[in-house]
Structure formats: C-alpha cells, structure tokens
Write a protein that holds these residues in place. Structure first.
Motif, PDB file in Angstrom:
ATOM      1  N   VAL A 132      -8.956  75.292  30.307  1.00  0.00           N
ATOM      2  CA  VAL A 132      -9.561  76.530  30.820  1.00  0.00           C
ATOM      3  C   VAL A 132     -10.151  77.298  29.636  1.00  0.00           C
ATOM      4  CG1 VAL A 132      -9.217  78.641  32.161  1.00  0.00           C
ATOM      5  CG2 VAL A 132      -7.839  76.631  32.680  1.00  0.00           C
ATOM      6  N   PHE A 135      -2.013  81.891  29.815  1.00  0.00           N
ATOM      7  CA  PHE A 135      -2.438  80.764  30.648  1.00  0.00           C
ATOM      8  C   PHE A 135      -1.448  80.620  31.794  1.00  0.00           C
ATOM      9  CE2 PHE A 135      -4.275  79.835  26.529  1.00  0.00           C
ATOM     10  CZ  PHE A 135      -5.531  79.323  26.838  1.00  0.00           C
ATOM     11  N   LEU A 136      -1.952  80.628  33.030  1.00  0.00           N
ATOM     12  CA  LEU A 136      -1.119  80.442  34.214  1.00  0.00           C
ATOM     13  C   LEU A 136      -1.172  78.972  34.607  1.00  0.00           C
ATOM     14  CD1 LEU A 136       0.646  81.890  36.338  1.00  0.00           C
ATOM     15  CD2 LEU A 136      -1.443  82.256  37.676  1.00  0.00           C
ATOM     16  N   ASP A 140       0.362  75.913  37.251  1.00  0.00           N
ATOM     17  CA  ASP A 140       1.009  75.724  38.553  1.00  0.00           C
ATOM     18  C   ASP A 140       2.196  74.762  38.468  1.00  0.00           C
ATOM     19  OD1 ASP A 140       0.033  73.080  38.661  1.00  0.00           O
ATOM     20  OD2 ASP A 140      -1.486  73.524  40.177  1.00  0.00           O
ATOM     21  N   VAL A 183      -4.346  76.771  35.702  1.00  0.00           N
ATOM     22  CA  VAL A 183      -5.205  77.306  36.758  1.00  0.00           C
ATOM     23  C   VAL A 183      -5.983  78.555  36.356  1.00  0.00           C
ATOM     24  CG1 VAL A 183      -3.896  76.280  38.653  1.00  0.00           C
ATOM     25  CG2 VAL A 183      -3.282  78.555  37.851  1.00  0.00           C
ATOM     26  N   GLN A 184      -5.522  79.282  35.335  1.00  0.00           N
ATOM     27  CA  GLN A 184      -6.197  80.531  34.984  1.00  0.00           C
ATOM     28  C   GLN A 184      -5.896  80.887  33.534  1.00  0.00           C
ATOM     29  OE1 GLN A 184      -8.012  82.533  37.376  1.00  0.00           O
ATOM     30  NE2 GLN A 184      -8.695  83.632  35.570  1.00  0.00           N
ATOM     31  N   ARG A 185      -6.885  81.507  32.902  1.00  0.00           N
ATOM     32  CA  ARG A 185      -6.729  82.043  31.544  1.00  0.00           C
ATOM     33  C   ARG A 185      -6.997  83.534  31.615  1.00  0.00           C
ATOM     34  NH1 ARG A 185      -9.622  79.429  26.261  1.00  0.00           N
ATOM     35  NH2 ARG A 185      -9.288  81.110  24.769  1.00  0.00           N
ATOM     36  N   TYR A 186      -6.168  84.318  30.931  1.00  0.00           N
ATOM     37  CA  TYR A 186      -6.304  85.771  30.939  1.00  0.00           C
ATOM     38  C   TYR A 186      -6.482  86.273  29.513  1.00  0.00           C
ATOM     39  CZ  TYR A 186      -4.118  85.119  35.503  1.00  0.00           C
ATOM     40  OH  TYR A 186      -3.808  84.690  36.766  1.00  0.00           O
ATOM     41  N   THR A 220      -5.442  91.809  29.441  1.00  0.00           N
ATOM     42  CA  THR A 220      -4.971  91.699  30.823  1.00  0.00           C
ATOM     43  C   THR A 220      -3.466  91.935  30.830  1.00  0.00           C
ATOM     44  OG1 THR A 220      -6.689  90.082  31.321  1.00  0.00           O
ATOM     45  CG2 THR A 220      -4.827  90.202  32.846  1.00  0.00           C
ATOM     46  N   ILE A 233      -1.180  90.308  36.752  1.00  0.00           N
ATOM     47  CA  ILE A 233      -1.148  88.865  37.025  1.00  0.00           C
ATOM     48  C   ILE A 233      -0.152  88.551  38.143  1.00  0.00           C
ATOM     49  CG2 ILE A 233      -0.679  86.597  35.973  1.00  0.00           C
ATOM     50  CD1 ILE A 233      -1.441  87.852  33.264  1.00  0.00           C
ATOM     51  N   ASP A 278      -1.347  86.778  41.324  1.00  0.00           N
ATOM     52  CA  ASP A 278      -1.706  85.374  41.113  1.00  0.00           C
ATOM     53  C   ASP A 278      -0.454  84.500  41.047  1.00  0.00           C
ATOM     54  OD1 ASP A 278      -4.355  86.193  41.031  1.00  0.00           O
ATOM     55  OD2 ASP A 278      -4.526  86.040  38.852  1.00  0.00           O
TER      56      ASP A 278
END
Length: 162
Positions: free
Chosen positions: A113, A129-130, A132, A138-141, A145, A150, A153
């Motif tokens: 990501v 980094f999220l 699963d 699945v996601q970078r913040y 943030t 978060i 999410d």
C-alpha cells in the motif's frame, strides 16, 4: 505473500514470527518516544483495549530514522511505553523502515500500500498500516491520522469476520 510470512525481533532480542497473529486484525505502526505524535500512544492503547478481545492488536515498531526521535535502547523504549502510556500491545525491537536497512516487513508494507503519489517511503513516525485477518494490508494512514479516526475501519474488518 502476506504479513504472516515475516519474522520480527522482540525488544528482548527473540525472533517472533508474525503468523502468531494469524486471524487477527492488526494495526502496524512505526513509533517514536520523542515525537510530536508520541501522544498517539494513548489512542493506540485505547484501540487495543477496545478491540483486543474481538481479535485485534496494535504492533509497535520503534524507529529512530525521523529526527532521531527514538534514541533510547529497546529496554528504555519498553519502560517509556509502559510507564508513560501503560501500553499493553507488543512494542518490538527498534528497526529501520526506510533505506537499504529497512526491515523486510516494512519493505513489504510499503509496496503493498504505497502512500501519496505512489511513494513507498515512510514519511514520518506513526505511519499506520491496517492488516486484515488473512494478513493482507488493506489501508495505510498518514502520521497525523489519529488512532480514534481508524476505529470504524477496524470495526468493519472485525465485523466482516464475525
């Protein structure tokens, strides 16, 4: 390939395969003790308390690459996190997240990501980094943030496995 393919080093020097977290939603964060974002430890710990029993964990990775804001030893970092923020989530041994010495986990996260303008580089402390339950990023913040922003999410990922 996924996050479970990597092994990291604990603060006391032991190897820790990340497949120990298989089935959990994870928030992987590069941290620092002397950064303007350091108070985010409070929010990260709140996420840990709120969601840990639902299959979630924060994983902290101290890094001294941004303004030398993590100068302490692994032992000092552990003590700081526990005494200042009562952190209960794992805070691993200090690593690099950028450059030729970047930890393989972070090389993978950055490729999986990329950030703004497809830049892979980590820009600062507290990039998040999220991941699963299947080990997929699945996601970078961005560092600014906040952890509480978060939470929805995380809840969605946890709920998708319920």
């Amino acid at each position: 390939m996924n996050v479970y393919d990597f092994t990291v080093t604990t603060a006391d020097g032991k190897e820790q395969p990340l497949d120990a977290y298989q089935g959990k939603v994870m928030l992987i964060v590069n941290t620092a003790s002397k950064c303007g974002f350091t108070p985010q430890y409070t929010g990260l710990q709140e996420l840990q308390k709120k969601f840990s029993e639902k299959g979630f964990t924060v994983l902290g990775f101290p890094c001294n690459q941004f303004g030398h804001q993590e100068p302490g030893t692994n032992e000092e970092i552990q003590e700081f996190c526990k005494m200042t923020y009562d952190v209960t989530f794992p805070v691993f041994g200090k690593i690099d997240v950028n450059g030729s010495e970047a930890h393989p986990l972070y090389k993978y996260l950055k490729q999986a990501v990329p950030g703004i303008l497809n830049s892979e580089a980590i820009k600062w402390n507290f990039t998040k980094f999220l991941v699963d339950q299947k080990g997929k990023v699945v996601q970078r913040y961005a560092p600014q943030t906040t952890p509480d922003s978060i939470a929805d999410d995380i809840e969605k990922l946890i709920g998708s496995n319920a």
